[in-house]
Motif scaffolding. Sequence first.
Motif, short mmCIF file in Angstrom:
data_model
loop_
_atom_site.label_atom_id
_atom_site.label_comp_id
_atom_site.label_asym_id
_atom_site.label_seq_id
_atom_site.Cartn_x
_atom_site.Cartn_y
_atom_site.Cartn_z
N THR A 13 0.73 -1.14 0.01
CA THR A 13 0.05 -0.08 0.06
C THR A 13 0.82 1.12 0.00
OG1 THR A 13 -1.71 -1.33 1.15
CG2 THR A 13 -1.82 1.28 1.20
N THR A 17 1.36 4.48 -2.65
CA THR A 17 1.46 5.94 -2.15
C THR A 17 2.80 6.61 -2.84
OG1 THR A 17 -0.09 5.45 -0.52
CG2 THR A 17 0.96 7.36 -0.47
N GLN A 20 2.74 7.20 -6.32
CA GLN A 20 1.75 8.49 -6.67
C GLN A 20 2.06 9.87 -6.45
OE1 GLN A 20 -2.90 6.54 -6.49
NE2 GLN A 20 -1.96 7.40 -4.63
N THR A 21 3.08 9.93 -5.36
CA THR A 21 3.59 11.19 -5.08
C THR A 21 4.96 11.64 -5.43
OG1 THR A 21 4.51 10.00 -2.91
CG2 THR A 21 2.18 10.97 -2.80
N ARG A 70 -4.62 6.81 -10.85
CA ARG A 70 -4.78 7.14 -9.34
C ARG A 70 -5.44 5.81 -8.71
NH1 ARG A 70 -1.06 9.85 -10.04
NH2 ARG A 70 -0.75 12.09 -9.41
N GLU A 105 -0.42 5.29 8.78
CA GLU A 105 -0.48 6.30 7.63
C GLU A 105 -0.98 5.61 6.40
OE1 GLU A 105 3.68 7.54 7.75
OE2 GLU A 105 3.15 8.98 9.73
N ALA A 106 -0.50 4.42 6.03
CA ALA A 106 -0.77 3.92 4.89
C ALA A 106 -2.54 3.62 4.64
CB ALA A 106 -0.16 2.76 4.71
N GLU A 108 -4.78 5.13 6.46
CA GLU A 108 -5.58 6.41 6.43
C GLU A 108 -5.66 7.11 4.96
OE1 GLU A 108 -7.21 8.06 8.72
OE2 GLU A 108 -7.08 6.36 10.02
N LYS A 109 -4.35 6.70 4.08
CA LYS A 109 -4.53 7.27 2.74
C LYS A 109 -5.35 6.25 2.07
CE LYS A 109 0.18 8.95 2.92
NZ LYS A 109 1.62 9.00 2.75
N SER A 112 -8.78 7.32 2.82
CA SER A 112 -9.39 8.62 2.21
C SER A 112 -9.76 8.61 0.62
CB SER A 112 -7.88 9.75 1.96
OG SER A 112 -6.90 9.12 1.01
#
Length: 229
Positions: A13, A17, A20-21, A70, A105-106, A108-109, A112
């Motif tokens: 995961t 992320t 993607q960033t 995405r 943290e992962a 939570e993304k 989202s």
Amino acid sequence: MNGNDTKRLSRLTAIITQLQTKRLLTATTLAEKFNVSIRTIYRDIRALEQAGVPIVTEDGKGYSLMEGYRVPPVMFTEAQANALITAEQLVLKNKDTSFIKNYTEAIEKVKSVLKYNLQDKTNLLSERTRFDQNNNQERNSSHLSDLQFALTNFRLTKIEYTNEQNKTTTRYIEAFALLSTENWLLVAYCRLRREFRFFRLDRINKLEILTDKFEPHKMTLQEYFDNYS
């Protein structure tokens, strides 16, 4: 799901992320970030590609995501989102604080990108699921996903249940919480007994989620323990 499975899920995961960033990431950079070998990163990238994630490999430079890609909200069904929340509860019992931080943290993304109605349901499930410290016991059940759905959608459920005395009865229940001890346990209001009861999931012989809805029980899991334990 054991500790290695949840750790890999967290890493996969997080890799998505990261891709993607950032425009371009090398296997070395990813290996250092997640404290794993470059060979492990190669395996992770292959696993993501096999799962349909469009990763572009630039020889000698690194990895990137196909332009415009995405993680869309439709990627996760309600059952899949519930599975991620269950995995999250397992991870929270891990004693490695850095691992917990990274997974939290992962996830939570991931949350989202869920649709708002799924966010509410996954948050409710997270609040109504509890694990003990013994995660190595074998837990047998084929009803967990269905009961998660019944819990978060407030759907009355009909079960055929065999108790410890080997007596089988039909119950109409209002699912409230899921507990993982040496077995999976469901906390539910039983309309036959007119009170909250524990039901072992491996003793549920048949299960049918009905179209009838029940009124949500206005209390937290901790309030349940305070009032009924």
